[in-house]
Design a protein around this motif. Structure first.
Motif, PDB file in Angstrom:
ATOM      1  N   ILE A 144       0.718  -1.268  -0.178  1.00 34.12           N
ATOM      2  CA  ILE A 144       0.024  -0.018   0.063  1.00 34.12           C
ATOM      3  C   ILE A 144       0.954   1.092   0.058  1.00 34.12           C
ATOM      4  CG2 ILE A 144      -1.739   1.398   1.164  1.00 34.12           C
ATOM      5  CD1 ILE A 144      -2.636  -1.595   2.511  1.00 34.12           C
ATOM      6  N   LYS A 145       1.963   1.154   0.620  1.00 33.25           N
ATOM      7  CA  LYS A 145       3.004   2.246   0.772  1.00 33.25           C
ATOM      8  C   LYS A 145       4.244   1.857  -0.163  1.00 33.25           C
ATOM      9  CE  LYS A 145       0.592   4.394   1.884  1.00 33.25           C
ATOM     10  NZ  LYS A 145       0.180   5.617   1.133  1.00 33.25           N
ATOM     11  N   PRO A 146       4.354   2.891  -1.103  1.00 35.02           N
ATOM     12  CA  PRO A 146       5.435   2.564  -2.062  1.00 35.02           C
ATOM     13  C   PRO A 146       7.014   2.851  -1.596  1.00 35.02           C
ATOM     14  CG  PRO A 146       4.874   4.825  -2.311  1.00 35.02           C
ATOM     15  CD  PRO A 146       3.668   4.144  -1.231  1.00 35.02           C
ATOM     16  N   LEU A 147       7.896   2.163  -2.326  1.00 38.75           N
ATOM     17  CA  LEU A 147       9.228   2.201  -1.755  1.00 38.75           C
ATOM     18  C   LEU A 147      10.105   1.906  -2.914  1.00 38.75           C
ATOM     19  CD1 LEU A 147      11.378   2.997   0.263  1.00 38.75           C
ATOM     20  CD2 LEU A 147      11.327   0.853   1.255  1.00 38.75           C
ATOM     21  N   TYR A 148      10.928   2.984  -3.643  1.00 38.26           N
ATOM     22  CA  TYR A 148      11.650   2.750  -4.656  1.00 38.26           C
ATOM     23  C   TYR A 148      13.125   2.700  -4.299  1.00 38.26           C
ATOM     24  CZ  TYR A 148       7.364   3.740  -7.374  1.00 38.26           C
ATOM     25  OH  TYR A 148       5.888   3.595  -7.938  1.00 38.26           O
ATOM     26  N   LEU A 149      14.093   1.982  -5.106  1.00 37.59           N
ATOM     27  CA  LEU A 149      15.267   1.919  -5.079  1.00 37.59           C
ATOM     28  C   LEU A 149      16.041   2.377  -6.320  1.00 37.59           C
ATOM     29  CD1 LEU A 149      15.141  -1.866  -3.481  1.00 37.59           C
ATOM     30  CD2 LEU A 149      15.043   0.492  -2.268  1.00 37.59           C
ATOM     31  N   ALA A 150      17.424   2.690  -6.340  1.00 35.29           N
ATOM     32  CA  ALA A 150      18.237   3.014  -7.313  1.00 35.29           C
ATOM     33  C   ALA A 150      19.583   2.637  -6.991  1.00 35.29           C
ATOM     34  CB  ALA A 150      18.225   4.391  -7.810  1.00 35.29           C
ATOM     35  N   THR A 151      20.421   1.801  -7.432  1.00 36.10           N
ATOM     36  CA  THR A 151      21.751   1.727  -7.177  1.00 36.10           C
ATOM     37  C   THR A 151      22.765   2.651  -7.904  1.00 36.10           C
ATOM     38  OG1 THR A 151      21.464  -0.960  -6.917  1.00 36.10           O
ATOM     39  CG2 THR A 151      23.422  -0.019  -7.444  1.00 36.10           C
ATOM     40  N   VAL A 152      23.501   3.387  -7.313  1.00 38.08           N
ATOM     41  CA  VAL A 152      24.323   4.289  -7.876  1.00 38.08           C
ATOM     42  C   VAL A 152      26.040   3.952  -7.355  1.00 38.08           C
ATOM     43  CG1 VAL A 152      22.596   6.189  -7.569  1.00 38.08           C
ATOM     44  CG2 VAL A 152      24.015   5.749  -5.693  1.00 38.08           C
ATOM     45  N   ALA A 153      26.654   4.470  -8.215  1.00 30.73           N
ATOM     46  CA  ALA A 153      28.067   4.261  -8.021  1.00 30.73           C
ATOM     47  C   ALA A 153      28.344   4.399  -6.497  1.00 30.73           C
ATOM     48  CB  ALA A 153      28.897   4.929  -8.503  1.00 30.73           C
ATOM     49  N   GLY A 154      28.841   3.139  -5.743  1.00 27.79           N
ATOM     50  CA  GLY A 154      29.151   3.345  -4.478  1.00 27.79           C
ATOM     51  C   GLY A 154      28.032   3.257  -3.302  1.00 27.79           C
ATOM     52  N   GLY A 155      26.803   2.965  -3.898  1.00 24.49           N
ATOM     53  CA  GLY A 155      25.701   3.185  -3.038  1.00 24.49           C
ATOM     54  C   GLY A 155      24.214   2.968  -3.241  1.00 24.49           C
ATOM     55  N   LEU A 156      23.509   3.149  -2.497  1.00 25.80           N
ATOM     56  CA  LEU A 156      21.876   3.040  -2.669  1.00 25.80           C
ATOM     57  C   LEU A 156      21.317   4.243  -2.604  1.00 25.80           C
ATOM     58  CD1 LEU A 156      19.604   0.807  -3.141  1.00 25.80           C
ATOM     59  CD2 LEU A 156      19.485   0.713  -0.797  1.00 25.80           C
ATOM     60  N   ARG A 157      20.205   4.619  -3.444  1.00 25.64           N
ATOM     61  CA  ARG A 157      19.275   5.886  -2.940  1.00 25.64           C
ATOM     62  C   ARG A 157      17.806   4.982  -2.955  1.00 25.64           C
ATOM     63  NH1 ARG A 157      21.615  10.186  -7.335  1.00 25.64           N
ATOM     64  NH2 ARG A 157      23.560  10.242  -6.250  1.00 25.64           N
ATOM     65  N   PHE A 158      16.930   5.827  -2.179  1.00 27.66           N
ATOM     66  CA  PHE A 158      15.569   5.002  -2.001  1.00 27.66           C
ATOM     67  C   PHE A 158      14.596   6.152  -1.552  1.00 27.66           C
ATOM     68  CE2 PHE A 158      18.233   4.986   1.906  1.00 27.66           C
ATOM     69  CZ  PHE A 158      17.603   5.492   2.625  1.00 27.66           C
TER      70      PHE A 158
END
Length: 590
Positions: A144-158
């Motif tokens: 019901i609640k969203p959560l998006y992820l993105a792998t970037v150089a050296g880390g993770l964003r969300f």
């Protein structure tokens, strides 16, 4: 209800608070009441707050408990937080706030990753552990609640929306071919981990995942749904099974009244939302605010269902508002509707929810909605068609999918040709041991996958665009588990949702219960004509669309030449489906 974003570095560099602040700013509409930020070493968090429970500054986020070494960013609502708080106090925990956020924080400390199994509610959260540098992300059972992820150089964003991740920059925005296949085939349902963009993924529902300071990843699916008739339950008298469902629904509705602000209802006039109104009235909820929306007729279809919502409002004496949206306002709302989509969504009632949420948010911050009942209690037309199926995956796809694989290949450019990913996904899901008969397999698929990435996402995106929290009692997990154990006949009876209709006959006007199934009618987007068709033609003929090359020019011309001749099995427009993706990409600057 809120929004959050963050970054975790795995390369010994500090998290970039500037990037995280930009991501957080992109979430302002989800939380217009307050903002906050946190950065320590390799992890940074940003939060936007919508004040619903504990309106004080004590509940501000990100929330840090220095004694426990934890910082939390949380989106959603834990309906049983008071009971959990009592348990935690018995374990020796003290509290400095009165809301659910601090309960999540201390539940994580007390019970670790298993805390999510105790939560009744909708949620996504991020927990940063100071001493170990571990990041944990979690999402509720139904997404019901969203959560998006993105792998970037050296880390993770969300973050709580895909556009928030785009605001951080540096992502791969190429089209994911598997996601494109799902989008065009499965009515824009794109199952996790995919999104339409290759560089962005989403955490699956019912998942909790952790990353250590050096990037080691571990994920657990903490809940699954079994949809298979229970012989012991089937042996009970029909009236007893109905009583069990009614009691569970009553509890689900009551749980979702937890708030320090008034709670209203989005009243479509159908059985589902009308039942919510009836049960709230039964529970003693006085002066309940209800809202219905209607549009101008088009293509011979009525644009409102006020006759039915009025019957329910009159019976229970609600403070009812009929919201009429003229076509000119509908057209004006389309750009905002598209901008509010975290992912492109083709259902033409997106604009209805967007316009409705705009009006309701002027009066309330929280509403209950009937979303989920059709998937849980078999309200859609394709379920009866599967009752005697010998090839349920094929029959499901024939009833639901907007286009078959050959149609997909005839629509997209050669660079985006791929295998029949959508059909293969459905076949894998139907093969799981968690479903029984073909109908039960379809119900499980729709409840655990389709629901999160179409109806639920639609309601979340459109309501949160206006800082409005929508709660969905039909997705109370205990109610859904009970429904999964019912005999199929309880659900298919009465033309679908038989058990709900039986319950409703004791609470609602019969005209509401026995009416044909309705939808949020927005005829102008089904029968594209006039200004909408001009907008579509301009988008698909633009330089950006030509250079992108997603669709074969001949296929686009066929759709533009006769939009009304290309209606999908779900009553949608194939032209709108193609155009909406291009409009969404242009709105995102991609």
């Amino acid at each position: 209800m809120c929004g959050f974003a963050g970054e975790a570095r795995f390369d010994a560099l500090p998290a970039d608070i500037g990037i995280v602040a930009r991501m957080g700013a992109a979430l302002r509409d989800r939380g217009p009441d307050a903002s906050g930020a946190f950065q320590q070493g390799s992890i940074a968090l940003a939060h936007r707050r919508l004040r619903i429970i504990d309106l004080s500054e004590h509940a501000q986020q990100p929330m840090t408990d220095s004694a426990l070494g934890l910082t939390l960013a949380f989106n959603g609502c834990i309906y049983n937080f008071r009971e959990l708080r009592t348990e935690l106090e018995a374990l020796g925990y003290g509290f400095f706030s009165d809301g659910d956020t601090e309960v999540v924080l201390k539940a994580f400390h007390a019970w670790g990753r298993d805390c999510v199994r105790r939560f009744h509610g909708m949620f996504a959260f991020a927990v940063a552990e100071r001493d170990s540098g571990t990041l944990t992300l979690a999402r509720d059972r139904f997404g019901i609640k969203p959560l998006y992820l993105a792998t970037v150089a050296g880390g993770l964003r969300f973050g709580s929306s895909l556009p928030a991740l785009l605001a951080g920059g540096g992502l791969d925005t190429a089209i994911d071919p598997v996601a494109l296949h799902h989008y065009l085939s499965w009515h824009a349902v794109v199952p996790p981990p995919h999104t339409i963009l290759a560089g962005v993924r989403k955490l699956a529902p019912a998942t909790i995942a952790s990353w250590t300071a050096d990037g080691l990843y571990e994920a657990t699916r903490y809940w699954d749904l079994r949809v298979k008739a229970d012989p012991e339950l089937a042996a009970l008298p029909t009236a007893e099974r109905e009583r069990l469902v009614e009691d569970a629904l009553r509890v689900a509705v009551r749980r979702r009244m937890v708030a320090d602000v008034p709670v209203g209802v989005l009243l479509s006039g159908g059985v589902d939302s009308s039942l919510i109104v009836a049960l709230l009235a039964e529970a003693g909820q006085h002066a309940l605010s209800t809202f219905s929306i209607g549009f101008e007729s088009a293509g011979g279809e009525a644009g409102d269902e006020f006759a039915f919502s009025d019957l329910v409002a009159e019976r229970y004496g609600t403070r009812h508002a009929q919201i009429r949206i003229p076509t000119s306002d509908l057209l004006a709302a389309l750009p905002g509707t598209i901008a509010a989509m975290s992912e492109p969504m083709v259902s033409y009632d997106n604009v209805a929810f967007y316009a409705l949420s705009r009006e309701v948010s002027r009066h309330l911050k929280v509403v209950q909605s009937g979303q989920g009942a059709d998937e849980v209690f078999a309200g859609y037309h394709w379920y009866p068609k599967l009752a005697d199926s010998t090839d349920p995956a094929h029959d499901y796809a024939r009833a639901f999918f907007d286009v078959d694989h050959d149609g997909y290949l005839a629509t997209v450019g050669e660079a985006h040709a791929t295998d029949d990913a959508s059909r293969a996904f459905v076949e894998r899901e139907f093969a799981t041991a968690q479903g029984g008969t073909p109908v039960e397999k379809a119900l499980r698929l729709d409840t655990t996958v389709m629901l999160a990435d179409d109806p639920v996402k639609r309601v979340d995106n459109m309501t949160m665009a206006w800082g409005l929290e929508a709660r969905v009692p039909f997705l109370d997990h205990e109610l859904v588990e009970l429904a999964g154990r019912l005999p199929v006949s309880d659900k298919l009876g009465g033309g679908g949702k038989g058990v709900l209709k039986s319950i409703a006959r004791g609470l609602l006007p019969h005209d509401v219960v026995d009416r044909p199934k309705g939808y949020f009618p927005v005829p102008i987007l089904k029968y594209l004509d006039g200004p909408v068709l001009n907008m579509v033609r301009d988008a698909l003929g633009s330089r950006a669309a030509r250079e992108r090359g997603l669709f074969r020019p001949a296929a686009v011309e066929r759709l533009l030449a006769a939009p009304a001749e290309h209606i999908t099995p779900l009553r949608g427009s194939r032209l709108w489906q193609v155009a909406l993706l291009e409009l969404w990409l242009q709105a995102r600057g991609i």
